[in-house]
Scaffold this motif. Sequence first.
Motif, PDB file in Angstrom:
ATOM      1  N   LEU A 180       2.474   2.480  -7.817  1.00  0.00           N
ATOM      2  CA  LEU A 180       1.696   1.248  -7.758  1.00  0.00           C
ATOM      3  C   LEU A 180       0.311   1.571  -7.232  1.00  0.00           C
ATOM      4  O   LEU A 180       0.146   2.099  -6.133  1.00  0.00           O
ATOM      5  CB  LEU A 180       2.379   0.238  -6.830  1.00  0.00           C
ATOM      6  CG  LEU A 180       1.592  -1.048  -6.596  1.00  0.00           C
ATOM      7  CD1 LEU A 180       1.457  -1.836  -7.880  1.00  0.00           C
ATOM      8  CD2 LEU A 180       2.270  -1.906  -5.554  1.00  0.00           C
ATOM      9  N   ILE A 181      -0.705   1.254  -8.044  1.00  0.00           N
ATOM     10  CA  ILE A 181      -2.072   1.503  -7.616  1.00  0.00           C
ATOM     11  C   ILE A 181      -2.637   0.259  -6.938  1.00  0.00           C
ATOM     12  O   ILE A 181      -3.415   0.357  -5.997  1.00  0.00           O
ATOM     13  CB  ILE A 181      -2.959   1.883  -8.824  1.00  0.00           C
ATOM     14  CG1 ILE A 181      -2.321   3.000  -9.620  1.00  0.00           C
ATOM     15  CG2 ILE A 181      -4.355   2.242  -8.384  1.00  0.00           C
ATOM     16  CD1 ILE A 181      -2.239   4.311  -8.902  1.00  0.00           C
ATOM     17  N   ASN A 213       3.825  13.597  -5.507  1.00  0.00           N
ATOM     18  CA  ASN A 213       4.371  12.654  -4.531  1.00  0.00           C
ATOM     19  C   ASN A 213       3.676  11.300  -4.534  1.00  0.00           C
ATOM     20  O   ASN A 213       3.994  10.448  -3.730  1.00  0.00           O
ATOM     21  CB  ASN A 213       4.308  13.252  -3.117  1.00  0.00           C
ATOM     22  CG  ASN A 213       2.930  13.772  -2.810  1.00  0.00           C
ATOM     23  OD1 ASN A 213       1.957  13.435  -3.476  1.00  0.00           O
ATOM     24  ND2 ASN A 213       2.829  14.612  -1.786  1.00  0.00           N
ATOM     25  N   GLY A 214       2.759  11.115  -5.403  1.00  0.00           N
ATOM     26  CA  GLY A 214       2.146   9.797  -5.510  1.00  0.00           C
ATOM     27  C   GLY A 214       1.102   9.491  -4.473  1.00  0.00           C
ATOM     28  O   GLY A 214       0.706   8.344  -4.313  1.00  0.00           O
ATOM     29  N   THR A 215       0.649  10.475  -3.743  1.00  0.00           N
ATOM     30  CA  THR A 215      -0.375  10.215  -2.740  1.00  0.00           C
ATOM     31  C   THR A 215      -1.749  10.240  -3.385  1.00  0.00           C
ATOM     32  O   THR A 215      -1.944  10.802  -4.453  1.00  0.00           O
ATOM     33  CB  THR A 215      -0.341  11.279  -1.638  1.00  0.00           C
ATOM     34  OG1 THR A 215      -0.323  12.556  -2.269  1.00  0.00           O
ATOM     35  CG2 THR A 215       0.881  11.129  -0.769  1.00  0.00           C
ATOM     36  N   MET A 216      -2.673   9.637  -2.681  1.00  0.00           N
ATOM     37  CA  MET A 216      -4.028   9.585  -3.214  1.00  0.00           C
ATOM     38  C   MET A 216      -4.828  10.719  -2.608  1.00  0.00           C
ATOM     39  O   MET A 216      -4.841  10.906  -1.390  1.00  0.00           O
ATOM     40  CB  MET A 216      -4.658   8.245  -2.841  1.00  0.00           C
ATOM     41  CG  MET A 216      -6.012   8.050  -3.455  1.00  0.00           C
ATOM     42  SD  MET A 216      -6.652   6.406  -3.161  1.00  0.00           S
ATOM     43  CE  MET A 216      -7.107   6.536  -1.454  1.00  0.00           C
TER      44      MET A 216
ATOM     45  N   ASP B 586       5.346  -2.448  -0.853  1.00  0.00           N
ATOM     46  CA  ASP B 586       4.645  -1.767  -1.932  1.00  0.00           C
ATOM     47  C   ASP B 586       3.187  -2.210  -2.023  1.00  0.00           C
ATOM     48  O   ASP B 586       2.239  -1.444  -1.938  1.00  0.00           O
ATOM     49  CB  ASP B 586       5.343  -2.181  -3.239  1.00  0.00           C
ATOM     50  CG  ASP B 586       5.549  -1.006  -4.148  1.00  0.00           C
ATOM     51  OD1 ASP B 586       6.357  -1.138  -5.069  1.00  0.00           O
ATOM     52  OD2 ASP B 586       4.875   0.011  -3.943  1.00  0.00           O
ATOM     53  N   VAL B 587       3.082  -3.517  -2.207  1.00  0.00           N
ATOM     54  CA  VAL B 587       1.759  -4.090  -2.476  1.00  0.00           C
ATOM     55  C   VAL B 587       0.862  -3.928  -1.265  1.00  0.00           C
ATOM     56  O   VAL B 587      -0.307  -3.564  -1.375  1.00  0.00           O
ATOM     57  CB  VAL B 587       1.913  -5.584  -2.868  1.00  0.00           C
ATOM     58  CG1 VAL B 587       0.551  -6.218  -3.036  1.00  0.00           C
ATOM     59  CG2 VAL B 587       2.706  -5.718  -4.147  1.00  0.00           C
ATOM     60  N   ALA B 590      -0.282  -0.428  -0.976  1.00  0.00           N
ATOM     61  CA  ALA B 590      -1.320  -0.109  -1.952  1.00  0.00           C
ATOM     62  C   ALA B 590      -2.654  -0.700  -1.508  1.00  0.00           C
ATOM     63  O   ALA B 590      -3.701  -0.079  -1.647  1.00  0.00           O
ATOM     64  CB  ALA B 590      -0.924  -0.654  -3.323  1.00  0.00           C
ATOM     65  N   GLY B 593      -4.185   1.330   0.954  1.00  0.00           N
ATOM     66  CA  GLY B 593      -4.566   2.659   0.484  1.00  0.00           C
ATOM     67  C   GLY B 593      -3.581   3.719   0.921  1.00  0.00           C
ATOM     68  O   GLY B 593      -3.863   4.910   0.801  1.00  0.00           O
ATOM     69  N   TYR B 595      -1.062   5.389  -0.177  1.00  0.00           N
ATOM     70  CA  TYR B 595      -0.257   5.727  -1.346  1.00  0.00           C
ATOM     71  C   TYR B 595       0.697   6.841  -0.988  1.00  0.00           C
ATOM     72  O   TYR B 595       0.339   7.794  -0.315  1.00  0.00           O
ATOM     73  CB  TYR B 595      -1.175   6.168  -2.491  1.00  0.00           C
ATOM     74  CG  TYR B 595      -2.053   5.053  -2.981  1.00  0.00           C
ATOM     75  CD1 TYR B 595      -3.371   4.956  -2.577  1.00  0.00           C
ATOM     76  CD2 TYR B 595      -1.547   4.086  -3.839  1.00  0.00           C
ATOM     77  CE1 TYR B 595      -4.177   3.931  -3.021  1.00  0.00           C
ATOM     78  CE2 TYR B 595      -2.352   3.061  -4.285  1.00  0.00           C
ATOM     79  CZ  TYR B 595      -3.664   2.975  -3.872  1.00  0.00           C
ATOM     80  OH  TYR B 595      -4.444   1.965  -4.305  1.00  0.00           O
ATOM     81  N   GLY B 596       1.845   6.748  -1.491  1.00  0.00           N
ATOM     82  CA  GLY B 596       2.816   7.785  -1.155  1.00  0.00           C
ATOM     83  C   GLY B 596       4.195   7.270  -1.444  1.00  0.00           C
ATOM     84  O   GLY B 596       4.417   6.565  -2.427  1.00  0.00           O
ATOM     85  N   THR B 599       4.585   3.579  -2.234  1.00  0.00           N
ATOM     86  CA  THR B 599       4.124   3.005  -3.499  1.00  0.00           C
ATOM     87  C   THR B 599       4.812   3.619  -4.696  1.00  0.00           C
ATOM     88  O   THR B 599       4.570   3.234  -5.824  1.00  0.00           O
ATOM     89  CB  THR B 599       2.609   3.222  -3.665  1.00  0.00           C
ATOM     90  OG1 THR B 599       2.336   4.632  -3.524  1.00  0.00           O
ATOM     91  CG2 THR B 599       1.829   2.458  -2.626  1.00  0.00           C
TER      92      THR B 599
END
Lengths: 299, 712
Positions: A180-181, A213-216, B586-587, B590, B593, B595-596, B599
Amino acid sequence: MPFPVYSRNAPLQEHVGPVHVVAYNTTGQYILSGGQDRKIILWNPNSSKLVKSYIAHGYEVLDIAVSYDNAKFVSCGGDRTIYLWDVTSGATIRRFSGHMSRVNTVDFNADASVVASGSYDAKVRLWDTKSSSQRPIQLLEEAKDSISTLQIVGSQIITGSVDGFVRVYDLRMGQLLEDLIGSPVTSIKDSTDGACLLVSTLDSTIRLMDKSNGTMLQTFKGHLNKEYRIRSCFGDNDVYVVSGSEDGKVYAWDMLSGRVVHELKGHGEKVISCVAYHPKKPQMISCGTDGSIQVWDYT
Amino acid sequence: MSRKRPLSTAQHASPSLVDSLFLGTPIADADQNSFAPVWRQEARDERGRKRFHGAFTGGFSAGYFNTVGSKEGWTPSAFKSSRTERAEKKTLRPEDFMDEEDLADQLADERLVAAAPFSAISEPSSSKGAEAGLQDILRGAPPGAESVGYELLKKMGWKPGFGIGPLKSQVVAGRKVMMPPRADEAALSGVRLERKNNKHGLGYDSEVPSIESNEPTESARRALLAPGTISSKKNTGFGVGVVNEYEDGDDEEDPYEIKPIAYDRVLGSKKQKPLSGVSKHVFVSKTKTKSHSAGAITTSKLRRCHDGRLPISGFVLVIGGSLATSSMLTNEKAYTLPSIPDSYVPGILIMRDPKTVVTPQLIADFEKSRKSSSSARSSSIYHQQHLSAAERSRILGSAQDHLQGKSIFDYMTPAQRERFAKATGNQNLPPAKSEVGPTLSEAGHDSGHRNEAALLELIPTLDKHQASTALSAGFMPYADDHEKRARYIAYLESQSGSRPVSHLLTFMKSGDSDTTAGKLKVEDWMRELKEFNKAAGLFRPLKGMLANRFTSSANAATTKTSVVEDDNTVLLQGAGQGKGATDREDVSAAKLGMYGPLTRRVSAWAPSSLLCKRFGVRVPNMSAVDVSGEPEELKASARERLDLLSHRKLLTIAKDADVDEEVTKRLESQTMDSGDGSKINVEVNEALEQKKAPRDLFLAVFGDSDGEDERD
């Protein structure tokens, strides 16, 4: 390598109306552009000349993908159909229909045997080019909203949707990874090493996500992307991140630091919808709603 | 002596004709038809075809007569077409299908028209495009020879650029010189614009033969006839038949002919001719046009356009002045204005009381009073130069004076007035006075209680029973606006009777000056009451069984941990809670910020075999897919709860059934250990090896109670 900052004096102006997509072929010798005027034009960027036009779409052309051997390309658009073209003859080899709304994005797999198409109807259809079947091989229905972008990388199908998710369908592992972004995704590009994803979203941000792992990893801001699908890409072997913008400038960031390194004005302050970087040289192309395609060189 | 002719020569000639002499014309042998008796004559038409086909003589035709073929039938012509000899194509023209009537129509429609070069005089290639000129060249026409008239003009000494007409004397370089007139392109183009001076409609054909009558009575009579009637010209009266072919040699006269309607007949005047339009040719000398007084106006009267050129023929340039007064256009005589008596003073006479009867005496009085120049107001009639709107309304006796002599500008601020003046460009606007207009409150104050009663009547009513049920409903709307909810309850109470209706007025602002926070303006208040009326119908309490099915969200939030009779709801609630939590996490993650793992969602996805084949990967083994992450844990907990509950239920049943205490103890002792792992000990199968529960337990669970039927 230096970044191409100099635009040619004469942009390629043949389309009437906004140009939605530009793409290089695999060698970078030719570019294909598709626009609102339902035409696809093959250009030679070095000579700035029109080579061929492909006219068959009933509605605007929204995306183009070139096959690995540069002999075929696939295009999609508002008429809900995906056209598979032969480049040299200009004939449509095949047509795939089945989507219920406009098709936003298409891509080939590695050997051009499968065409993936994502549509406004929130579905991704995978078509078989080798057989003459009218039905897709598989249907991916997990998204809740329009699929705005997709890319096939190896044995992974990566899709980005307006519902804010990036989905990676891994065929080898039999897994679906949903990240999910947060805001609607407009563009997805895989990095050359396959470890990260460049995700553009409608909150004027581009994020570099780690696929494992979906991290940014990094954010790139400065451009404007609030309403339209603006595409971004990597440049120069992932050194730069390049994106169009709604304020008429092409933005380039340094990938590692996230700083804006270039803001190039072009396309008459109109929305720059798509950018593409040459696979080998420091050259890039951009297209916008003013109907022109600008070739940028470093000299 | 004549010698005898030899026999040989005499043999050739017929004996009767050799020495005879022919005088006169011989009778045509061929036309035996006309000399035969009538009953033997054959009826043929002018083309020689037989007519009647046996009619009147007892025969009939059902076949080929005057059509294709013969008695034997129609044999088609032999069709031959080979490589060397092609079949001839029979092209049929429309004329082949026409009969006499059609052919006659065709002949009647033919018109004699001049060919293209002769039809109009036009300058070559200046009026048409270059393309047309080029086409003419290709056709072989010599360049410039568009129209024959043009060529003729040139031959007669005319040069392009000159006008048409006699030479005029003009002053050039101080000398009087005869010069050709100024060019007028319209004259050459052949389009002649005539000014229309008559009252005929468009398309009026002046060539309609109007019936000239010698006697006034006859013309009168004919004029009275409806148009389009069959006129019987000379065939009225006794002894005159309808068909008289040989009268006056007028065998053209068809009494049944419907003459076209001639609208220009005038009763009783035989001398007057109908107005006829003059068909104009291109070359018309000036003198002739003058006499007709319709058509072109002499050039001396014409004004020129700003570039010095003449306007197109038939058009007149009128600069300044009023069109209506231009005598040039109307071409009519200018009549002088009537003479105005000296005593006349322009203005309006106004009666003070509109109902007074105007008598000559009144007028005489008025005249006297005016002459004496006494104060005007004393008389019942007064004179005024102009009437104002207010005056007019008063005179008309319009009932209400809404404005009371005020205008909108009284209420405007000077700034607003400036805006108006700028926008309209009219600086003569009345001055702005920035008054405050009459407001509702003033109006309200004026009427006072009367208004309140009116408002009370307007409150929408609700059935008493309905109102009371709505009150007893567990759910009150407008949860977010407590004041509104209070007002809603007040409304319901007023409608159910527990509160006086007039109390509702307290929620309403009593006037503009009332600035109490909770109060509403009259319109809003009224609107709200209507809304309450509708809402009362919706928010009624749920009855009986239905109530059990639904719980409001507020209740659900508070009863998270309570054990409900129904197993399923707990499970669902628990699971729902869990999933809902993750979604929101989740939301929010996100948004922050972060993320991991928060999310990211991993799930199993099975690609089709064909797809795998195309991609060149092996089809993944879905059972071995290790889908790690939260969902798994969730399932485990859910599973646990299931076990727990069924265990408990079992326990209660066992207790109720007064089962062997040992068993119940064992059941109680069965803790969560059993639900702990999926570790399977292959050697031991507890399920089979355990001591079987006593019969009593089984009976309690599965046995039949009183009244249950034994099913086979």
